[in-house]
Design a protein around this motif. Structure first.
Motif, PDB file in Angstrom:
ATOM      1  N   GLY A   7      28.729 -33.068   4.304  1.00 31.92           N
ATOM      2  CA  GLY A   7      29.536 -32.888   2.786  1.00 31.92           C
ATOM      3  C   GLY A   7      29.417 -31.380   2.727  1.00 31.92           C
ATOM      4  N   PHE A   8      30.382 -30.950   2.006  1.00 34.27           N
ATOM      5  CA  PHE A   8      30.542 -29.443   1.413  1.00 34.27           C
ATOM      6  C   PHE A   8      30.557 -29.214  -0.074  1.00 34.27           C
ATOM      7  CE2 PHE A   8      33.523 -26.046   0.552  1.00 34.27           C
ATOM      8  CZ  PHE A   8      32.641 -24.893   0.994  1.00 34.27           C
ATOM      9  N   GLY A   9      29.904 -28.281  -0.378  1.00 40.07           N
ATOM     10  CA  GLY A   9      30.053 -27.935  -1.881  1.00 40.07           C
ATOM     11  C   GLY A   9      30.280 -26.502  -2.159  1.00 40.07           C
ATOM     12  N   TYR A  10      31.109 -26.121  -3.335  1.00 43.63           N
ATOM     13  CA  TYR A  10      31.591 -24.875  -3.498  1.00 43.63           C
ATOM     14  C   TYR A  10      31.670 -24.719  -4.996  1.00 43.63           C
ATOM     15  CZ  TYR A  10      34.265 -20.791  -4.735  1.00 43.63           C
ATOM     16  OH  TYR A  10      34.476 -19.424  -5.143  1.00 43.63           O
ATOM     17  N   ASP A  11      30.836 -23.891  -5.661  1.00 41.86           N
ATOM     18  CA  ASP A  11      30.869 -23.592  -7.041  1.00 41.86           C
ATOM     19  C   ASP A  11      30.845 -22.164  -7.411  1.00 41.86           C
ATOM     20  OD1 ASP A  11      30.939 -24.378  -9.968  1.00 41.86           O
ATOM     21  OD2 ASP A  11      28.853 -24.689  -9.862  1.00 41.86           O
ATOM     22  N   VAL A  12      31.468 -21.771  -8.856  1.00 41.94           N
ATOM     23  CA  VAL A  12      31.312 -20.488  -9.294  1.00 41.94           C
ATOM     24  C   VAL A  12      30.949 -20.502 -10.648  1.00 41.94           C
ATOM     25  CG1 VAL A  12      33.041 -18.718  -9.880  1.00 41.94           C
ATOM     26  CG2 VAL A  12      33.504 -19.823  -7.877  1.00 41.94           C
ATOM     27  N   HIS A  13      30.168 -19.656 -11.185  1.00 45.91           N
ATOM     28  CA  HIS A  13      30.035 -19.405 -12.554  1.00 45.91           C
ATOM     29  C   HIS A  13      29.948 -18.063 -12.964  1.00 45.91           C
ATOM     30  CE1 HIS A  13      28.446 -23.373 -13.605  1.00 45.91           C
ATOM     31  NE2 HIS A  13      27.845 -23.638 -12.457  1.00 45.91           N
ATOM     32  N   GLN A  14      30.661 -17.643 -14.209  1.00 47.33           N
ATOM     33  CA  GLN A  14      30.664 -16.657 -14.619  1.00 47.33           C
ATOM     34  C   GLN A  14      29.152 -16.018 -15.166  1.00 47.33           C
ATOM     35  OE1 GLN A  14      32.642 -16.665 -18.501  1.00 47.33           O
ATOM     36  NE2 GLN A  14      33.185 -14.289 -18.188  1.00 47.33           N
ATOM     37  N   ASP A  41      23.244 -23.500 -13.044  1.00 44.43           N
ATOM     38  CA  ASP A  41      22.300 -23.259 -11.702  1.00 44.43           C
ATOM     39  C   ASP A  41      23.554 -23.443 -10.625  1.00 44.43           C
ATOM     40  OD1 ASP A  41      20.954 -23.331  -9.255  1.00 44.43           O
ATOM     41  OD2 ASP A  41      19.020 -23.764 -10.476  1.00 44.43           O
ATOM     42  N   VAL A  42      24.259 -22.542 -10.087  1.00 46.16           N
ATOM     43  CA  VAL A  42      25.365 -22.621  -9.125  1.00 46.16           C
ATOM     44  C   VAL A  42      24.731 -23.254  -7.749  1.00 46.16           C
ATOM     45  CG1 VAL A  42      25.162 -20.277  -8.281  1.00 46.16           C
ATOM     46  CG2 VAL A  42      27.265 -21.674  -8.380  1.00 46.16           C
ATOM     47  N   ASN A  96      19.469 -32.255   6.342  1.00 43.95           N
ATOM     48  CA  ASN A  96      19.059 -30.960   5.857  1.00 43.95           C
ATOM     49  C   ASN A  96      20.315 -30.424   5.040  1.00 43.95           C
ATOM     50  OD1 ASN A  96      20.782 -30.595   8.479  1.00 43.95           O
ATOM     51  ND2 ASN A  96      20.637 -28.300   8.202  1.00 43.95           N
ATOM     52  N   LEU A  97      20.165 -29.351   4.508  1.00 38.71           N
ATOM     53  CA  LEU A  97      20.946 -28.642   3.578  1.00 38.71           C
ATOM     54  C   LEU A  97      21.105 -27.217   4.037  1.00 38.71           C
ATOM     55  CD1 LEU A  97      20.168 -29.610   0.003  1.00 38.71           C
ATOM     56  CD2 LEU A  97      22.379 -30.120   1.095  1.00 38.71           C
ATOM     57  N   ASP A  98      22.278 -26.623   4.060  1.00 40.63           N
ATOM     58  CA  ASP A  98      22.238 -25.093   4.340  1.00 40.63           C
ATOM     59  C   ASP A  98      23.189 -24.547   3.238  1.00 40.63           C
ATOM     60  OD1 ASP A  98      22.278 -22.446   5.550  1.00 40.63           O
ATOM     61  OD2 ASP A  98      23.841 -23.115   6.969  1.00 40.63           O
ATOM     62  N   ALA A  99      22.887 -23.411   2.470  1.00 42.01           N
ATOM     63  CA  ALA A  99      23.367 -22.861   1.506  1.00 42.01           C
ATOM     64  C   ALA A  99      23.464 -21.536   1.403  1.00 42.01           C
ATOM     65  CB  ALA A  99      22.825 -23.410   0.159  1.00 42.01           C
ATOM     66  N   THR A 100      24.576 -20.868   0.916  1.00 45.96           N
ATOM     67  CA  THR A 100      24.528 -19.439   0.805  1.00 45.96           C
ATOM     68  C   THR A 100      24.951 -19.150  -0.632  1.00 45.96           C
ATOM     69  OG1 THR A 100      25.293 -19.188   3.139  1.00 45.96           O
ATOM     70  CG2 THR A 100      26.043 -17.322   1.732  1.00 45.96           C
ATOM     71  N   ILE A 101      24.253 -18.037  -1.074  1.00 44.44           N
ATOM     72  CA  ILE A 101      24.416 -17.714  -2.558  1.00 44.44           C
ATOM     73  C   ILE A 101      25.168 -16.501  -2.554  1.00 44.44           C
ATOM     74  CG2 ILE A 101      23.668 -16.927  -4.914  1.00 44.44           C
ATOM     75  CD1 ILE A 101      21.021 -18.625  -3.791  1.00 44.44           C
ATOM     76  N   CYS A 102      26.337 -16.175  -3.062  1.00 41.09           N
ATOM     77  CA  CYS A 102      27.022 -14.992  -2.979  1.00 41.09           C
ATOM     78  C   CYS A 102      26.943 -14.224  -4.522  1.00 41.09           C
ATOM     79  CB  CYS A 102      28.563 -15.172  -2.912  1.00 41.09           C
ATOM     80  SG  CYS A 102      29.042 -15.952  -1.304  1.00 41.09           S
ATOM     81  N   PHE A 142      35.286 -10.778  -7.963  1.00 38.25           N
ATOM     82  CA  PHE A 142      34.589 -10.909  -9.201  1.00 38.25           C
ATOM     83  C   PHE A 142      33.246 -10.988  -8.780  1.00 38.25           C
ATOM     84  CE2 PHE A 142      34.921 -15.091  -7.412  1.00 38.25           C
ATOM     85  CZ  PHE A 142      33.939 -15.984  -7.682  1.00 38.25           C
ATOM     86  N   VAL A 143      32.661 -11.431  -7.625  1.00 44.82           N
ATOM     87  CA  VAL A 143      31.017 -11.183  -7.435  1.00 44.82           C
ATOM     88  C   VAL A 143      30.719  -9.697  -7.421  1.00 44.82           C
ATOM     89  CG1 VAL A 143      29.300 -11.537  -5.516  1.00 44.82           C
ATOM     90  CG2 VAL A 143      30.843 -13.581  -6.328  1.00 44.82           C
ATOM     91  N   GLY A 144      31.800  -9.179  -6.567  1.00 39.83           N
ATOM     92  CA  GLY A 144      31.541  -7.536  -6.275  1.00 39.83           C
ATOM     93  C   GLY A 144      31.311  -6.827  -7.437  1.00 39.83           C
ATOM     94  N   ARG A 145      32.290  -7.415  -8.646  1.00 36.12           N
ATOM     95  CA  ARG A 145      31.999  -6.444  -9.678  1.00 36.12           C
ATOM     96  C   ARG A 145      31.179  -7.193 -10.868  1.00 36.12           C
ATOM     97  NH1 ARG A 145      37.777  -7.611  -8.926  1.00 36.12           N
ATOM     98  NH2 ARG A 145      37.573  -9.350 -10.215  1.00 36.12           N
ATOM     99  N   GLN A 146      30.250  -7.941 -10.280  1.00 41.01           N
ATOM    100  CA  GLN A 146      29.327  -8.589 -10.948  1.00 41.01           C
ATOM    101  C   GLN A 146      29.744  -9.447 -12.266  1.00 41.01           C
ATOM    102  OE1 GLN A 146      25.626  -6.162 -11.438  1.00 41.01           O
ATOM    103  NE2 GLN A 146      26.642  -4.586  -9.968  1.00 41.01           N
ATOM    104  N   GLU A 147      30.768 -10.125 -12.162  1.00 43.99           N
ATOM    105  CA  GLU A 147      31.371 -10.877 -13.042  1.00 43.99           C
ATOM    106  C   GLU A 147      31.053 -12.260 -12.822  1.00 43.99           C
ATOM    107  OE1 GLU A 147      35.451  -8.247 -13.723  1.00 43.99           O
ATOM    108  OE2 GLU A 147      35.701 -10.236 -12.735  1.00 43.99           O
ATOM    109  N   GLY A 148      30.638 -12.655 -11.792  1.00 46.31           N
ATOM    110  CA  GLY A 148      30.239 -13.897 -11.601  1.00 46.31           C
ATOM    111  C   GLY A 148      29.431 -14.143 -10.166  1.00 46.31           C
ATOM    112  N   VAL A 149      28.876 -15.378 -10.014  1.00 43.46           N
ATOM    113  CA  VAL A 149      28.245 -15.772  -9.017  1.00 43.46           C
ATOM    114  C   VAL A 149      28.893 -16.896  -8.304  1.00 43.46           C
ATOM    115  CG1 VAL A 149      26.683 -17.190 -10.400  1.00 43.46           C
ATOM    116  CG2 VAL A 149      25.767 -16.469  -7.896  1.00 43.46           C
ATOM    117  N   SER A 150      29.022 -17.118  -6.660  1.00 39.94           N
ATOM    118  CA  SER A 150      29.276 -18.271  -6.107  1.00 39.94           C
ATOM    119  C   SER A 150      28.410 -18.753  -5.270  1.00 39.94           C
ATOM    120  CB  SER A 150      30.699 -18.016  -5.792  1.00 39.94           C
ATOM    121  OG  SER A 150      30.662 -17.010  -4.655  1.00 39.94           O
ATOM    122  N   ALA A 151      28.708 -20.028  -4.773  1.00 35.04           N
ATOM    123  CA  ALA A 151      27.573 -20.548  -3.838  1.00 35.04           C
ATOM    124  C   ALA A 151      28.432 -21.466  -3.043  1.00 35.04           C
ATOM    125  CB  ALA A 151      26.511 -21.051  -4.304  1.00 35.04           C
TER     126      ALA A 151
END
Length: 165
Positions: A7-14, A41-42, A96-102, A142-151
């Motif tokens: 399964g795959f998950g993607y999320d974004v939070h301001q 908690d993204v 197992n899980l493999d996650a990346t936080i941006c 938006f991540v680079g401008r520090q407006e949000g976080v994604s994972a």
């Protein structure tokens, strides 16, 4: 019947100043935090979506609506426990899980061991089953401008056997 499923998950939070920043089940010291109906908690949210997707159980919003006041401000670790119970009820266990936080700032790598320890306890699995990585977007978007976080997260689940935990 499939013995293995992914399964795959993607999320974004301001991100917003003067909000607690919960990530991977721990509070990260920073002047900004993620905003959402729950504790935002993204990382846990993408883990939940990846697990639910692998088990063909829809998504986190289906099970824990942001329109339901009982989930306002809820600790996402509680949601993760409930998701794991749903996966288990469907006859599967985590491989197992493999996650990346941006995230541009703060740097997350120093916090990853504490996240893995926390999440392994919540999930009652070995830390070796959880891979957490962090990256920036090189100041782009938006991540680079520090407006949000994604994972992002992928999860592998397997059919439980009588001897599976």
């Amino acid at each position: 019947m499939n013995d293995f499923r992914i399964g795959f998950g993607y999320d974004v939070h301001q991100l917003r100043e003067e909000v607690d920043f919960w990530l991977g089940g721990i509070k990260i010291p920073h002047h900004s935090g993620a905003v959402g109906h729950s504790d935002a908690d993204v990382l846990i949210h993408v883990m939940c979506d990846a697990l639910l997707g692998a088990a063909n159980l829809r998504d986190i919003g289906y099970h824990f609506s942001d329109q339901d006041p009982q989930y306002k401000g809820i600790d996402s670790k509680i949601l993760l426990k409930e998701v794991l119970a749903l996966v288990e009820k469907s006859g599967y266990a985590l491989g197992n899980l493999d996650a990346t936080i941006c995230l541009q700032r703060p740097k997350i790598n120093p916090f990853i061991p504490a996240m893995k320890e926390c999440l392994a306890k919540v999930m009652q699995v070995e830390e070796s089953q959880l891979s957490i990585k962090a990256t920036t977007t090189e100041t782009l978007g938006f991540v680079g401008r520090q407006e949000g976080v994604s994972a992002y997260c992928v999860a592998l689940i397997h059919r439980k056997t009588p001897s599976s935990p």
